[in-house]
Design a protein around this motif. Structure first.
Motif, PDB file in Angstrom:
ATOM      1  N   HIS A 140      38.419  38.540  24.594  1.00  0.00           N
ATOM      2  CA  HIS A 140      37.596  39.716  24.864  1.00  0.00           C
ATOM      3  C   HIS A 140      38.336  40.666  25.793  1.00  0.00           C
ATOM      4  CE1 HIS A 140      34.360  36.675  23.873  1.00  0.00           C
ATOM      5  NE2 HIS A 140      34.215  37.616  22.961  1.00  0.00           N
ATOM      6  N   TYR A 141      37.763  41.852  25.950  1.00  0.00           N
ATOM      7  CA  TYR A 141      38.370  42.921  26.741  1.00  0.00           C
ATOM      8  C   TYR A 141      37.372  43.370  27.806  1.00  0.00           C
ATOM      9  CZ  TYR A 141      40.972  42.895  22.393  1.00  0.00           C
ATOM     10  OH  TYR A 141      41.683  42.503  21.298  1.00  0.00           O
ATOM     11  N   TYR A 142      37.879  43.573  29.006  1.00  0.00           N
ATOM     12  CA  TYR A 142      37.021  43.946  30.132  1.00  0.00           C
ATOM     13  C   TYR A 142      37.664  45.063  30.936  1.00  0.00           C
ATOM     14  CZ  TYR A 142      34.774  39.461  29.230  1.00  0.00           C
ATOM     15  OH  TYR A 142      34.112  38.410  28.642  1.00  0.00           O
ATOM     16  N   THR A 143      36.827  45.767  31.686  1.00  0.00           N
ATOM     17  CA  THR A 143      37.358  46.665  32.713  1.00  0.00           C
ATOM     18  C   THR A 143      37.008  46.066  34.064  1.00  0.00           C
ATOM     19  OG1 THR A 143      35.341  48.030  32.766  1.00  0.00           O
ATOM     20  CG2 THR A 143      37.167  48.786  31.349  1.00  0.00           C
ATOM     21  N   HIS A 144      37.886  46.297  35.016  1.00  0.00           N
ATOM     22  CA  HIS A 144      37.634  45.929  36.410  1.00  0.00           C
ATOM     23  C   HIS A 144      37.922  47.161  37.246  1.00  0.00           C
ATOM     24  CE1 HIS A 144      38.690  43.898  40.351  1.00  0.00           C
ATOM     25  NE2 HIS A 144      37.407  43.649  40.140  1.00  0.00           N
ATOM     26  N   TYR A 145      36.960  47.508  38.072  1.00  0.00           N
ATOM     27  CA  TYR A 145      37.016  48.743  38.858  1.00  0.00           C
ATOM     28  C   TYR A 145      37.725  48.517  40.186  1.00  0.00           C
ATOM     29  CZ  TYR A 145      35.347  52.884  41.319  1.00  0.00           C
ATOM     30  OH  TYR A 145      35.275  54.045  42.022  1.00  0.00           O
ATOM     31  N   TRP A 146      38.689  49.370  40.491  1.00  0.00           N
ATOM     32  CA  TRP A 146      39.288  49.417  41.826  1.00  0.00           C
ATOM     33  C   TRP A 146      38.739  50.651  42.523  1.00  0.00           C
ATOM     34  CZ3 TRP A 146      45.290  48.397  41.662  1.00  0.00           C
ATOM     35  CH2 TRP A 146      45.515  47.041  41.409  1.00  0.00           C
ATOM     36  N   ASN A 147      38.221  50.475  43.725  1.00  0.00           N
ATOM     37  CA  ASN A 147      37.732  51.635  44.472  1.00  0.00           C
ATOM     38  C   ASN A 147      38.922  52.422  45.020  1.00  0.00           C
ATOM     39  OD1 ASN A 147      38.569  50.395  46.881  1.00  0.00           O
ATOM     40  ND2 ASN A 147      36.557  49.541  47.280  1.00  0.00           N
ATOM     41  N   ASN A 148      38.643  53.585  45.556  1.00  0.00           N
ATOM     42  CA  ASN A 148      39.715  54.456  46.033  1.00  0.00           C
ATOM     43  C   ASN A 148      40.529  53.812  47.146  1.00  0.00           C
ATOM     44  OD1 ASN A 148      38.979  56.408  44.167  1.00  0.00           O
ATOM     45  ND2 ASN A 148      37.640  57.462  45.578  1.00  0.00           N
ATOM     46  N   ALA A 192      41.355  40.967  41.988  1.00  0.00           N
ATOM     47  CA  ALA A 192      40.437  40.026  42.633  1.00  0.00           C
ATOM     48  C   ALA A 192      39.023  40.570  42.653  1.00  0.00           C
ATOM     49  CB  ALA A 192      40.912  39.738  44.056  1.00  0.00           C
ATOM     50  N   GLY A 193      38.065  39.665  42.633  1.00  0.00           N
ATOM     51  CA  GLY A 193      36.653  40.026  42.688  1.00  0.00           C
ATOM     52  C   GLY A 193      35.811  38.781  42.823  1.00  0.00           C
ATOM     53  N   ASN A 194      34.530  38.930  42.587  1.00  0.00           N
ATOM     54  CA  ASN A 194      33.625  37.800  42.764  1.00  0.00           C
ATOM     55  C   ASN A 194      32.790  37.470  41.533  1.00  0.00           C
ATOM     56  OD1 ASN A 194      34.394  37.456  45.501  1.00  0.00           O
ATOM     57  ND2 ASN A 194      33.085  39.172  46.054  1.00  0.00           N
ATOM     58  N   MET A 195      33.041  38.160  40.414  1.00  0.00           N
ATOM     59  CA  MET A 195      32.147  37.967  39.276  1.00  0.00           C
ATOM     60  C   MET A 195      32.851  37.855  37.922  1.00  0.00           C
ATOM     61  SD  MET A 195      29.057  40.444  40.493  1.00  0.00           S
ATOM     62  CE  MET A 195      27.927  39.782  39.298  1.00  0.00           C
ATOM     63  N   VAL A 243      40.677  50.018  36.190  1.00  0.00           N
ATOM     64  CA  VAL A 243      40.344  51.445  36.160  1.00  0.00           C
ATOM     65  C   VAL A 243      39.826  51.898  37.519  1.00  0.00           C
ATOM     66  CG1 VAL A 243      39.778  51.412  33.692  1.00  0.00           C
ATOM     67  CG2 VAL A 243      37.977  51.004  35.383  1.00  0.00           C
ATOM     68  N   THR A 244      39.774  53.204  37.688  1.00  0.00           N
ATOM     69  CA  THR A 244      39.111  53.792  38.841  1.00  0.00           C
ATOM     70  C   THR A 244      38.504  55.115  38.402  1.00  0.00           C
ATOM     71  OG1 THR A 244      39.314  54.241  41.216  1.00  0.00           O
ATOM     72  CG2 THR A 244      41.071  55.116  39.803  1.00  0.00           C
ATOM     73  N   VAL A 245      37.624  55.645  39.221  1.00  0.00           N
ATOM     74  CA  VAL A 245      37.026  56.957  38.984  1.00  0.00           C
ATOM     75  C   VAL A 245      37.252  57.789  40.237  1.00  0.00           C
ATOM     76  CG1 VAL A 245      34.882  58.224  38.557  1.00  0.00           C
ATOM     77  CG2 VAL A 245      35.275  56.037  37.417  1.00  0.00           C
ATOM     78  N   GLY A 267      32.236  46.965  39.179  1.00  0.00           N
ATOM     79  CA  GLY A 267      32.178  45.588  38.713  1.00  0.00           C
ATOM     80  C   GLY A 267      33.007  45.372  37.472  1.00  0.00           C
ATOM     81  N   ILE A 268      32.554  44.482  36.635  1.00  0.00           N
ATOM     82  CA  ILE A 268      33.263  44.087  35.426  1.00  0.00           C
ATOM     83  C   ILE A 268      32.413  44.457  34.220  1.00  0.00           C
ATOM     84  CG2 ILE A 268      34.155  42.097  34.154  1.00  0.00           C
ATOM     85  CD1 ILE A 268      34.116  41.155  37.440  1.00  0.00           C
ATOM     86  N   ARG A 269      33.014  45.169  33.264  1.00  0.00           N
ATOM     87  CA  ARG A 269      32.298  45.582  32.061  1.00  0.00           C
ATOM     88  C   ARG A 269      33.092  45.108  30.850  1.00  0.00           C
ATOM     89  NH1 ARG A 269      29.247  50.503  32.429  1.00  0.00           N
ATOM     90  NH2 ARG A 269      28.497  49.745  30.423  1.00  0.00           N
ATOM     91  N   ARG A 270      32.392  44.583  29.843  1.00  0.00           N
ATOM     92  CA  ARG A 270      33.055  44.121  28.613  1.00  0.00           C
ATOM     93  C   ARG A 270      33.145  45.260  27.610  1.00  0.00           C
ATOM     94  NH1 ARG A 270      30.790  40.019  24.361  1.00  0.00           N
ATOM     95  NH2 ARG A 270      32.421  40.307  22.819  1.00  0.00           N
TER      96      ARG A 270
END
Length: 165
Positions: free
Chosen positions: A3-11, A29-32, A47-49, A140-143
């Motif tokens: 599967h494919y996921y995104t993981h967000y890095w904050n600024n 790294a993360g918790n979920m 990714v980031t926004v 967080g993490i999105r599929r």
């Protein structure tokens, strides 16, 4: 099946990673991760926004998910403290380019599986400006759907091709 996921890095995380020339994306790294179904063999797009615009940092194929102690042994100390550390089989691109802007058309076409219905859903946009992403939409993490993952992979492949040509 992977599967494919995104993981967000904050600024703050992105700012910390700036100035790491030549370093590849080999860890996040993360918790979920586990609770969202991430396993070895899956692909994680980081990714980031910024100011409502989506940026693609890179992608990694998951070799393993481990705890803090094991991550420290594998990668050295000084890592961000987290319950789960994703270690990559291989990274794509260097951390020299943290800000690969994802076009508005690609961003609007991205679809993620809803955690409640399992159906593909788009990203959420700011209430007062439908061209800017809601800051919380990628936390967080999105599929990702496979076609959305391929759209992000294409951005990275085009960048590699441009540097060779």
């Amino acid at each position: 099946m992977s599967h494919y996921y995104t993981h967000y890095w904050n600024n703050e995380t992105c700012n910390y990673q700036e100035g790491a020339p030549g370093k590849t994306l080999e860890h996040t790294a993360g918790n979920m991760f586990r609770s969202h179904g991430v396993v070895a063999g899956d692909t994680v797009y980081v990714v980031t926004v910024r100011q409502g615009i989506l940026f693609l940092i890179g992608k990694m194929q998951v070799a393993k998910i481990c705890n803090q102690d094991e991550a420290d042994k594998l990668l050295g100390t000084g890592l961000w403290e987290a319950e789960e550390h994703v270690i990559a089989v291989s990274g794509t691109g260097s951390l020299e380019n943290l800000y690969r802007r994802v076009s508005g058309d690609v961003t609007k076409a991205l679809r993620f599986y809803s955690s409640t219905t399992g159906s593909p859903t788009p990203l959420k946009y700011a209430k007062n400006n439908e061209k800017l992403l809601d800051q919380q939409t990628l936390r967080g993490i999105r599929r990702l759907t496979p076609s959305s993952a391929m759209a992000l992979a294409k951005i990275l492949a085009e960048e590699v091709a441009a540097t060779k040509g």
